[in-house]
Motif scaffolding. Structure first.
Motif, PDB file in Angstrom:
ATOM      1  N   SER A   1       0.830  -1.209   0.000  1.00 55.13           N
ATOM      2  CA  SER A   1       0.000   0.000   0.000  1.00 55.13           C
ATOM      3  C   SER A   1       0.862   1.256   0.000  1.00 55.13           C
ATOM      4  CB  SER A   1      -0.918   0.006   1.229  1.00 55.13           C
ATOM      5  OG  SER A   1      -1.827  -1.078   1.186  1.00 55.13           O
ATOM      6  N   PHE A   2       1.993   1.203   0.710  1.00 50.99           N
ATOM      7  CA  PHE A   2       2.912   2.335   0.748  1.00 50.99           C
ATOM      8  C   PHE A   2       3.403   2.668  -0.659  1.00 50.99           C
ATOM      9  CE2 PHE A   2       7.242   3.961   0.813  1.00 50.99           C
ATOM     10  CZ  PHE A   2       7.184   4.987   1.723  1.00 50.99           C
ATOM     11  N   PHE A   3       3.829   1.668  -1.405  1.00 46.66           N
ATOM     12  CA  PHE A   3       4.332   1.918  -2.758  1.00 46.66           C
ATOM     13  C   PHE A   3       3.207   2.264  -3.722  1.00 46.66           C
ATOM     14  CE2 PHE A   3       8.257   0.037  -1.195  1.00 46.66           C
ATOM     15  CZ  PHE A   3       9.204   0.822  -1.848  1.00 46.66           C
ATOM     16  N   ASP A   4       2.017   1.704  -3.533  1.00 50.23           N
ATOM     17  CA  ASP A   4       0.878   2.092  -4.368  1.00 50.23           C
ATOM     18  C   ASP A   4       0.590   3.579  -4.202  1.00 50.23           C
ATOM     19  OD1 ASP A   4       0.571  -0.470  -5.318  1.00 50.23           O
ATOM     20  OD2 ASP A   4      -1.075  -0.989  -3.959  1.00 50.23           O
ATOM     21  N   ASP A   5       0.564   4.046  -2.955  1.00 48.79           N
ATOM     22  CA  ASP A   5       0.304   5.457  -2.680  1.00 48.79           C
ATOM     23  C   ASP A   5       1.422   6.333  -3.243  1.00 48.79           C
ATOM     24  OD1 ASP A   5      -1.137   7.667  -1.160  1.00 48.79           O
ATOM     25  OD2 ASP A   5       0.826   7.748  -0.191  1.00 48.79           O
ATOM     26  N   LEU A   6       2.656   5.882  -3.080  1.00 50.52           N
ATOM     27  CA  LEU A   6       3.795   6.650  -3.578  1.00 50.52           C
ATOM     28  C   LEU A   6       3.754   6.776  -5.093  1.00 50.52           C
ATOM     29  CD1 LEU A   6       6.276   8.074  -2.423  1.00 50.52           C
ATOM     30  CD2 LEU A   6       7.547   5.948  -2.688  1.00 50.52           C
ATOM     31  N   ASN A   7       3.422   5.696  -5.779  1.00 52.96           N
ATOM     32  CA  ASN A   7       3.344   5.738  -7.242  1.00 52.96           C
ATOM     33  C   ASN A   7       2.208   6.630  -7.722  1.00 52.96           C
ATOM     34  OD1 ASN A   7       5.330   3.936  -8.754  1.00 52.96           O
ATOM     35  ND2 ASN A   7       4.716   2.590  -7.073  1.00 52.96           N
ATOM     36  N   ARG A   8       1.113   6.666  -6.975  1.00 54.74           N
ATOM     37  CA  ARG A   8       0.010   7.557  -7.342  1.00 54.74           C
ATOM     38  C   ARG A   8       0.419   9.020  -7.223  1.00 54.74           C
ATOM     39  NH1 ARG A   8      -3.330   3.632  -4.756  1.00 54.74           N
ATOM     40  NH2 ARG A   8      -3.120   4.720  -2.767  1.00 54.74           N
ATOM     41  N   ARG A   9       1.220   9.334  -6.220  1.00 47.56           N
ATOM     42  CA  ARG A   9       1.620  10.728  -5.976  1.00 47.56           C
ATOM     43  C   ARG A   9       2.768  11.171  -6.874  1.00 47.56           C
ATOM     44  NH1 ARG A   9       2.818  10.971   0.234  1.00 47.56           N
ATOM     45  NH2 ARG A   9       2.927  13.219  -0.184  1.00 47.56           N
ATOM     46  N   ALA A  10       3.508  10.212  -7.424  1.00 47.74           N
ATOM     47  CA  ALA A  10       4.693  10.546  -8.211  1.00 47.74           C
ATOM     48  C   ALA A  10       4.334  10.836  -9.666  1.00 47.74           C
ATOM     49  CB  ALA A  10       5.695   9.398  -8.146  1.00 47.74           C
ATOM     50  N   LYS A  11       5.151  11.645 -10.297  1.00 45.16           N
ATOM     51  CA  LYS A  11       5.034  11.894 -11.726  1.00 45.16           C
ATOM     52  C   LYS A  11       6.016  10.984 -12.459  1.00 45.16           C
ATOM     53  CE  LYS A  11       3.797  16.778 -11.214  1.00 45.16           C
ATOM     54  NZ  LYS A  11       4.186  18.187 -11.545  1.00 45.16           N
ATOM     55  N   GLU A  12       5.666  10.630 -13.672  1.00 41.71           N
ATOM     56  CA  GLU A  12       6.581   9.798 -14.453  1.00 41.71           C
ATOM     57  C   GLU A  12       7.658  10.666 -15.065  1.00 41.71           C
ATOM     58  OE1 GLU A  12       6.158   7.077 -18.403  1.00 41.71           O
ATOM     59  OE2 GLU A  12       4.897   6.532 -16.676  1.00 41.71           O
ATOM     60  N   ALA A  13       8.911  10.286 -14.859  1.00 42.04           N
ATOM     61  CA  ALA A  13      10.024  11.071 -15.370  1.00 42.04           C
ATOM     62  C   ALA A  13      10.127  10.906 -16.881  1.00 42.04           C
ATOM     63  CB  ALA A  13      11.336  10.625 -14.720  1.00 42.04           C
ATOM     64  N   ALA A  14      10.455  12.000 -17.557  1.00 48.38           N
ATOM     65  CA  ALA A  14      10.747  11.906 -18.993  1.00 48.38           C
ATOM     66  C   ALA A  14      12.029  11.092 -19.136  1.00 48.38           C
ATOM     67  CB  ALA A  14      10.926  13.303 -19.587  1.00 48.38           C
ATOM     68  N   TRP A  15      12.089  10.262 -20.159  1.00 50.23           N
ATOM     69  CA  TRP A  15      13.248   9.362 -20.306  1.00 50.23           C
ATOM     70  C   TRP A  15      13.746   9.388 -21.737  1.00 50.23           C
ATOM     71  CZ3 TRP A  15      14.858   7.686 -15.788  1.00 50.23           C
ATOM     72  CH2 TRP A  15      15.927   6.784 -15.759  1.00 50.23           C
ATOM     73  N   PRO A  16      15.057   9.481 -21.974  1.00 54.99           N
ATOM     74  CA  PRO A  16      16.089   9.528 -20.953  1.00 54.99           C
ATOM     75  C   PRO A  16      16.162  10.894 -20.288  1.00 54.99           C
ATOM     76  CG  PRO A  16      17.109   9.732 -23.082  1.00 54.99           C
ATOM     77  CD  PRO A  16      15.635   9.474 -23.324  1.00 54.99           C
ATOM     78  N   THR A  17      16.635  10.938 -19.034  1.00 54.32           N
ATOM     79  CA  THR A  17      16.786  12.186 -18.285  1.00 54.32           C
ATOM     80  C   THR A  17      18.228  12.595 -18.274  1.00 54.32           C
ATOM     81  OG1 THR A  17      14.919  11.581 -16.887  1.00 54.32           O
ATOM     82  CG2 THR A  17      16.344  13.325 -16.095  1.00 54.32           C
ATOM     83  N   GLY A  18      18.548  13.754 -18.803  1.00 53.84           N
ATOM     84  CA  GLY A  18      19.943  14.214 -18.857  1.00 53.84           C
ATOM     85  C   GLY A  18      20.192  15.315 -17.893  1.00 53.84           C
TER      86      GLY A  18
END
Length: 214
Positions: A197-214
């Protein structure tokens, strides 16, 4: 090797990570005014203690001049890293004994430090720095971590492959959750459900990083 992170703060953050919230209202540890359950933190660089901060103190101590090198505002950036490159071989070379860990750059130690949560609290692992440098070259986003207050959080437990850039207080909360909830040798069903549940909540709150990230 050594539990150097503040255990009282870990327990407090662990309680916040559950559905049940503390009924007592917290106060800013700098000026004493009441604050909401979700609030920002400052890192005391002298003892790595997290301090709860109100909005006014957050703004004030967000300035490096006001913090005088003693406090650092914990950012609120959370990034999912779907393109993160970390092979099983590289993971072994990092010498982490478990499948959950976080990494941050310590300004006082002048090096990257690795910790993993355990029933005894946060435990430092002797990181193989050559392997970390290779990991950083493969994943430039690691070069953007703000020292002391941002971390790479890795979850490879039970087949997961989750990699996130998170504020350091999220890592403290995970450590507290495991420290207070672990039962027996394997942890027990309840603590693993809470970790999920901790990681589910964290993933919901996080934005997906553009890739590749320089």
């Amino acid at each position: 090797m050594t539990d150097t992170l503040p255990s009282s703060r870990l327990r407090r953050l662990a309680r916040r990570s559950t559905v049940e919230r503390e009924s007592a209202q917290e106060r800013c540890e700098l000026c004493g005014v009441p604050i909401a359950d979700r609030h920002r933190h400052l890192m005391n660089l002298d003892d790595r203690e997290l301090m709860c901060a109100c909005q006014a103190c957050t703004i004030l101590f967000g300035s490096k001049a006001a913090s005088a090198g003693h406090y650092r505002l914990v950012p609120d950036r959370r990034l999912r890293l779907p393109g993160f490159e970390l092979s099983d071989l590289t993971w072994e070379e990092l010498r982490l004994p478990v499948e959950l860990a976080f990494f941050f750059r310590s300004s006082r130690e002048e090096r990257v430090m690795a910790y993993y949560p355990s029933p005894m609290g946060p435990t430092e692992s002797q990181l193989r720095l050559e392997a970390w440098r290779e990991l950083e070259e493969a994943n430039p986003v690691l070069g953007t971590l703000e020292p002391d207050v941002e971390a790479l959080l890795v979850n490879r437990a039970r087949g997961a492959r989750e990699y996130l850039v998170v504020p350091i207080d999220d890592c403290y909360a995970l450590v507290g959750l495991i420290r207070t909830g672990w039962r027996g040798l394997t942890g027990g069903k309840e603590v693993w459900e809470r970790i999920g549940s901790f990681f589910d909540d964290l993933n919901r709150r996080a934005k997906e990083a553009a890739w590749p990230t320089g």
